[in-house]
Write a protein that holds these residues in place. Structure first.
Motif, PDB file in Angstrom:
ATOM      1  N   PRO A   1      21.196 -24.515 -14.604  1.00 24.85           N
ATOM      2  CA  PRO A   1      22.483 -24.119 -15.188  1.00 24.85           C
ATOM      3  C   PRO A   1      22.357 -23.866 -16.684  1.00 24.85           C
ATOM      4  O   PRO A   1      21.401 -24.279 -17.340  1.00 24.85           O
ATOM      5  CB  PRO A   1      23.370 -25.325 -14.893  1.00 24.85           C
ATOM      6  CG  PRO A   1      22.418 -26.478 -14.883  1.00 24.85           C
ATOM      7  CD  PRO A   1      21.127 -25.948 -14.324  1.00 24.85           C
ATOM      8  N   SER A   2      23.365 -23.186 -17.225  1.00 24.29           N
ATOM      9  CA  SER A   2      23.390 -22.924 -18.663  1.00 24.29           C
ATOM     10  C   SER A   2      23.773 -24.194 -19.413  1.00 24.29           C
ATOM     11  O   SER A   2      24.536 -25.033 -18.920  1.00 24.29           O
ATOM     12  CB  SER A   2      24.393 -21.817 -18.981  1.00 24.29           C
ATOM     13  OG  SER A   2      25.709 -22.226 -18.651  1.00 24.29           O
ATOM     14  N   SER A   3      23.259 -24.324 -20.620  1.00 24.57           N
ATOM     15  CA  SER A   3      23.524 -25.529 -21.422  1.00 24.57           C
ATOM     16  C   SER A   3      24.987 -25.595 -21.843  1.00 24.57           C
ATOM     17  O   SER A   3      25.621 -26.660 -21.766  1.00 24.57           O
ATOM     18  CB  SER A   3      22.615 -25.537 -22.657  1.00 24.57           C
ATOM     19  OG  SER A   3      21.257 -25.505 -22.278  1.00 24.57           O
ATOM     20  N   SER A   4      25.537 -24.467 -22.289  1.00 21.88           N
ATOM     21  CA  SER A   4      26.933 -24.469 -22.724  1.00 21.88           C
ATOM     22  C   SER A   4      27.873 -24.755 -21.557  1.00 21.88           C
ATOM     23  O   SER A   4      28.858 -25.493 -21.700  1.00 21.88           O
ATOM     24  CB  SER A   4      27.277 -23.119 -23.357  1.00 21.88           C
ATOM     25  OG  SER A   4      27.036 -22.059 -22.440  1.00 21.88           O
TER      26      SER A   4
ATOM     27  N   PHE B   1      32.910 -27.460  -8.008  1.00 22.29           N
ATOM     28  CA  PHE B   1      31.503 -27.801  -7.769  1.00 22.29           C
ATOM     29  C   PHE B   1      30.653 -27.468  -8.999  1.00 22.29           C
ATOM     30  O   PHE B   1      29.681 -28.182  -9.299  1.00 22.29           O
ATOM     31  CB  PHE B   1      30.995 -27.042  -6.547  1.00 22.29           C
ATOM     32  CG  PHE B   1      29.592 -27.384  -6.152  1.00 22.29           C
ATOM     33  CD1 PHE B   1      29.278 -28.623  -5.623  1.00 22.29           C
ATOM     34  CD2 PHE B   1      28.566 -26.462  -6.309  1.00 22.29           C
ATOM     35  CE1 PHE B   1      27.982 -28.946  -5.259  1.00 22.29           C
ATOM     36  CE2 PHE B   1      27.260 -26.774  -5.949  1.00 22.29           C
ATOM     37  CZ  PHE B   1      26.973 -28.022  -5.424  1.00 22.29           C
ATOM     38  N   SER B   2      31.003 -26.407  -9.723  1.00 18.57           N
ATOM     39  CA  SER B   2      30.284 -26.079 -10.964  1.00 18.57           C
ATOM     40  C   SER B   2      30.451 -27.185 -11.999  1.00 18.57           C
ATOM     41  O   SER B   2      29.495 -27.540 -12.703  1.00 18.57           O
ATOM     42  CB  SER B   2      30.788 -24.743 -11.512  1.00 18.57           C
ATOM     43  OG  SER B   2      30.589 -23.691 -10.582  1.00 18.57           O
TER      44      SER B   2
ATOM     45  N   TYR C   1      28.098 -17.673  -2.514  1.00 18.54           N
ATOM     46  CA  TYR C   1      29.377 -17.612  -3.223  1.00 18.54           C
ATOM     47  C   TYR C   1      29.719 -18.958  -3.862  1.00 18.54           C
ATOM     48  O   TYR C   1      30.879 -19.227  -4.159  1.00 18.54           O
ATOM     49  CB  TYR C   1      30.495 -17.192  -2.269  1.00 18.54           C
ATOM     50  CG  TYR C   1      30.307 -15.820  -1.672  1.00 18.54           C
ATOM     51  CD1 TYR C   1      30.777 -14.683  -2.315  1.00 18.54           C
ATOM     52  CD2 TYR C   1      29.638 -15.655  -0.460  1.00 18.54           C
ATOM     53  CE1 TYR C   1      30.604 -13.423  -1.778  1.00 18.54           C
ATOM     54  CE2 TYR C   1      29.456 -14.393   0.098  1.00 18.54           C
ATOM     55  CZ  TYR C   1      29.933 -13.279  -0.571  1.00 18.54           C
ATOM     56  OH  TYR C   1      29.744 -12.028  -0.031  1.00 18.54           O
ATOM     57  N   GLU C   2      28.731 -19.810  -4.064  1.00 13.01           N
ATOM     58  CA  GLU C   2      28.998 -21.137  -4.614  1.00 13.01           C
ATOM     59  C   GLU C   2      29.495 -21.078  -6.051  1.00 13.01           C
ATOM     60  O   GLU C   2      30.218 -21.975  -6.489  1.00 13.01           O
ATOM     61  CB  GLU C   2      27.738 -22.002  -4.560  1.00 13.01           C
ATOM     62  CG  GLU C   2      27.206 -22.273  -3.163  1.00 13.01           C
ATOM     63  CD  GLU C   2      26.172 -21.257  -2.730  1.00 13.01           C
ATOM     64  OE1 GLU C   2      25.529 -21.456  -1.686  1.00 13.01           O
ATOM     65  OE2 GLU C   2      26.006 -20.239  -3.448  1.00 13.01           O
ATOM     66  N   ALA C   3      29.114 -20.029  -6.787  1.00 15.55           N
ATOM     67  CA  ALA C   3      29.536 -19.938  -8.188  1.00 15.55           C
ATOM     68  C   ALA C   3      31.047 -19.785  -8.324  1.00 15.55           C
ATOM     69  O   ALA C   3      31.613 -20.068  -9.391  1.00 15.55           O
ATOM     70  CB  ALA C   3      28.822 -18.775  -8.875  1.00 15.55           C
ATOM     71  N   ALA C   4      31.723 -19.308  -7.257  1.00 17.32           N
ATOM     72  CA  ALA C   4      33.177 -19.166  -7.307  1.00 17.32           C
ATOM     73  C   ALA C   4      33.893 -20.506  -7.197  1.00 17.32           C
ATOM     74  O   ALA C   4      35.103 -20.577  -7.458  1.00 17.32           O
ATOM     75  CB  ALA C   4      33.651 -18.225  -6.199  1.00 17.32           C
TER      76      ALA C   4
ATOM     77  N   SER D   1      27.208 -26.567 -18.949  1.00 19.49           N
ATOM     78  CA  SER D   1      27.099 -27.984 -18.594  1.00 19.49           C
ATOM     79  C   SER D   1      27.876 -28.860 -19.569  1.00 19.49           C
ATOM     80  O   SER D   1      28.510 -29.850 -19.161  1.00 19.49           O
ATOM     81  CB  SER D   1      25.628 -28.404 -18.564  1.00 19.49           C
ATOM     82  OG  SER D   1      24.914 -27.669 -17.593  1.00 19.49           O
ATOM     83  N   VAL D   2      27.852 -28.508 -20.863  1.00 19.16           N
ATOM     84  CA  VAL D   2      28.599 -29.295 -21.853  1.00 19.16           C
ATOM     85  C   VAL D   2      30.096 -29.193 -21.587  1.00 19.16           C
ATOM     86  O   VAL D   2      30.835 -30.192 -21.664  1.00 19.16           O
ATOM     87  CB  VAL D   2      28.249 -28.816 -23.271  1.00 19.16           C
ATOM     88  CG1 VAL D   2      29.162 -29.475 -24.295  1.00 19.16           C
ATOM     89  CG2 VAL D   2      26.797 -29.139 -23.593  1.00 19.16           C
TER      90      VAL D   2
END
Length: 613
Positions: free
Chosen positions: A372-375, A530-531, A523-526, A377-378
């Motif tokens: 994942p991206s750092s931003s 969960f993100s 389609y998990e990013a939607a 995740s923060v």
């Protein structure tokens, strides 16, 4: 008509309980004015806090190194005082539910500006409750305990006044306010006791009866135990685990949940309780309105002597209202238990996922979430707690509605026919339905058996579990495939409907859980919930990994020890209390230490002609 008058009297009775109720302190106005002592406490604690890093221009400032930034709690690495922080979160439950119901309306704004108004409300509630957390986490225990006790006492007294002056309500009747506010009162009472304990302990330290505890170490005890457990040899024999340890939960002394998780779960429990009570109040209000409506229907039936054309329809409507009331009340308990079990299951999944990440296993996550991206995740760790509570509340309502619909289907399909002396018809229809489904499922199983028996080549070896994927009897197979083609078109319609039904049931059943996605693969990013969960896991993994924290602890401890030894050596050489040493010897000693610590300087030294080396 007498029954309708009695119903109207019953409906009006709880509403008259609060006709003369007048609050001496407006709770919403008190929330606004509580910002004044909150800001005073924040300024006092900020003045006492010293800044560790200052600019050179700040040396001449009148404030010096005062007014440092104070934080309520460490949302990532705090493992001590966890339940106190959790209870402090629980004290904010009523205001959180106030925001959740969008009751914060200090001014009229356009519809498009509602988001900004709710943001202001969230900031105000956070600022009003900031002193609870700041006083718990402050290093100045004596001052912070006094300030925290006084501030908690103010909130406790105001809540007691609100409950004592208006204890009853118009929905649940007597002691309605007590049912809404007892969790907050319990949390505030706990905070009062906690701050009193902090004051007594800090006073004993100040008077010299106890030693001041050192700052919280970088490496927690349970993290060190986890690393030691990894370095030990695996035990050859372990005790047999009980059913509870195998199926439900097993205690791990080497793992502690952070304060953020404890606070989230405590606040979620209290908010879920308040949400259920609020829902029941709405249910009572709707039932009162339906009772009035039923009284009017009974009046109409009495006027036409139950011989009108609408009599069957009215009787069905009354039956529908009665069934809906009963099913809704009965399904409160299973819906509540489902969400409560989800809250406990969240903790289990958090520990399981964190241990997998510590071991370097990311296969339980979809491919898109393994880096994942750092931003993101923060931001996710800031979103998680609030989103988890909102998902639990909305999940309870959705689960309750779905369970009520299922309960009504069971009632109309099984219970009411028996009550109306139509048990034989019900059993006949049920038997035909079961027989139809059994035949369809049997035909599907028969297809699999025929394919395994006639259209696959035999096993290559006796140890093989199944036959190889190699066709046999190809002509018969093509005829089999052709004639079943038209039947499978009709069968596919039922399979499609079953897929839709199962997806709806599982989606609504798992809507409150954000530790797993309900989206299909790809389609998990939607799934924003969960993100947030995965981003929170990665932030905790990168900042609380016991192996990484232990490694950093060893480096920092070794560096400090070397600095202390070096300082002692230089102090001994420079001190006048030691033996007399010539200036040349001292200089040559410094030169030797410098060259040992910096070997690259040896090649840069100028060599004298009389010295070959």
């Amino acid at each position: 008509m007498a029954s309708s008058a009695e119903m109207l009297e019953v409906e009006a009775r709880p509403r008259r309980l609060n006709d003369t109720c007048v609050l001496s302190v407006d709770t919403e106005l008190f929330l606004h004015y509580s910002l004044i002592p909150s800001l005073v406490i924040i300024l006092v604690l900020s003045f006492l806090q010293r800044r560790q890093y200052r600019r050179e221009r700040d040396d001449t400032s009148l404030l010096g190194n005062h007014f440092a930034i104070i934080m309520p709690l460490d949302f990532v690495g705090t493992f001590s005082n966890r339940w106190s922080y959790g209870i402090a979160f629980g004290a904010t439950a009523n205001k959180v539910m106030f925001l959740f119901s969008e009751g914060y309306q200090p001014m009229r704004v356009p519809q498009w500006a509602q988001a900004f108004l709710l943001l202001i409300g969230g900031l105000e509630v956070g600022l009003a409750h900031f002193p609870f957390f700041a006083c718990l986490s402050s290093q100045f225990r004596l001052v912070s305990s006094i300030l925290g006790f006084c501030y908690s006492l103010i909130w406790f007294v105001v809540t007691i006044l609100q409950v004592s002056q208006c204890p009853h309500g118009q929905f649940l009747g007597r002691y309605e306010a007590v049912m809404f506010h007892w969790p907050s009162l319990l949390c505030l009472a706990f905070l009062l006791g906690r701050f009193l304990h902090m004051f007594v302990k800090a006073l004993r330290v100040h008077l010299g009866h106890e030693f001041q505890a050192e700052e919280s170490p970088m490496l927690e005890a349970h993290q060190a135990e986890h690393v030691q457990e990894l370095l030990r040899k695996p035990r050859p024999l372990e005790k047999k685990k009980s059913w509870f340890q195998t199926r439900i939960y097993e205690w791990d002394p080497c793992f502690h949940f952070p304060s953020r998780m404890i606070g989230t779960i405590v606040l979620a429990f209290i908010c879920l309780y308040l949400f259920i009570v609020t829902e029941f109040c709405v249910f009572v209000y709707i039932c009162n309105e339906l009772d009035v409506f039923e009284a009017k229907l009974e009046g109409y039936l009495a006027s036409v002597n139950q011989t009108g054309a609408l009599t069957p329809v009215i009787l069905q409507v009354k039956e529908l209202i009665s069934v809906t009331k009963g099913v809704w009340v009965v399904t409160i308990l299973p819906a509540s238990l489902t969400c409560v079990s989800y809250l406990f299951h969240i903790l289990v999944c958090y520990r399981k996922h964190m241990k997998r990440l510590w071991a370097g296993d990311k296969h339980f996550l979809p491919l898109k979430f393994q880096n994942p991206s750092s931003s993101g995740s923060v931001v996710a760790i800031a979103r998680y707690s609030g989103w988890q509570i909102a998902y639990i509340l909305w999940g309870y309502l959705i689960i309750h509605v779905v369970q009520s619909l299922c309960g009504m289907a069971i009632t109309y399909g099984l219970v009411l026919p028996c009550m109306h002396n139509r048990s034989l018809e019900m059993l006949q229809g049920l038997g035909i339905g079961i027989l139809t489904v059994s035949i369809v499922v049997g035909l599907m199983i028969l297809q699999v058996w025929i394919a395994s028996s006639f259209f696959l080549q035999p096993k290559l070896g006796p140890a093989d579990k199944q036959k190889p994927l190699a066709l046999n009897n190809r002509k018969a197979f093509h005829n089999f495939n052709y004639f079943l083609f038209f039947y499978n078109v009709l069968l596919g319609l039922g399979a499609c409907l079953s897929r839709l039904l199962i997806s709806c049931v599982l989606g609504t059943w798992l809507i409150a859980r954000i530790d797993r996605t309900i989206m299909q693969s790809g389609y998990e990013a939607a799934d924003m919930g969960f993100s947030a969960w995965t981003g929170m896991l990665y932030v905790d993994h990168y900042h609380t990994n016991p192996v990484l924290v232990s490694f950093c602890h060893i480096l920092i401890t070794g560096h400090r020890e070397r600095k202390v030894q070096k300082a002692i050596q230089y102090w001994y050489l420079n001190s006048s209390a030691g033996p007399r040493i010539s200036a040349r010897s001292r200089t040559r000693w410094f030169l030797l230490k410098t060259l040992i610590n910096n070997p690259g300087l040896i090649t840069l030294r100028k060599s004298r002609p009389e010295h070959s080396s």
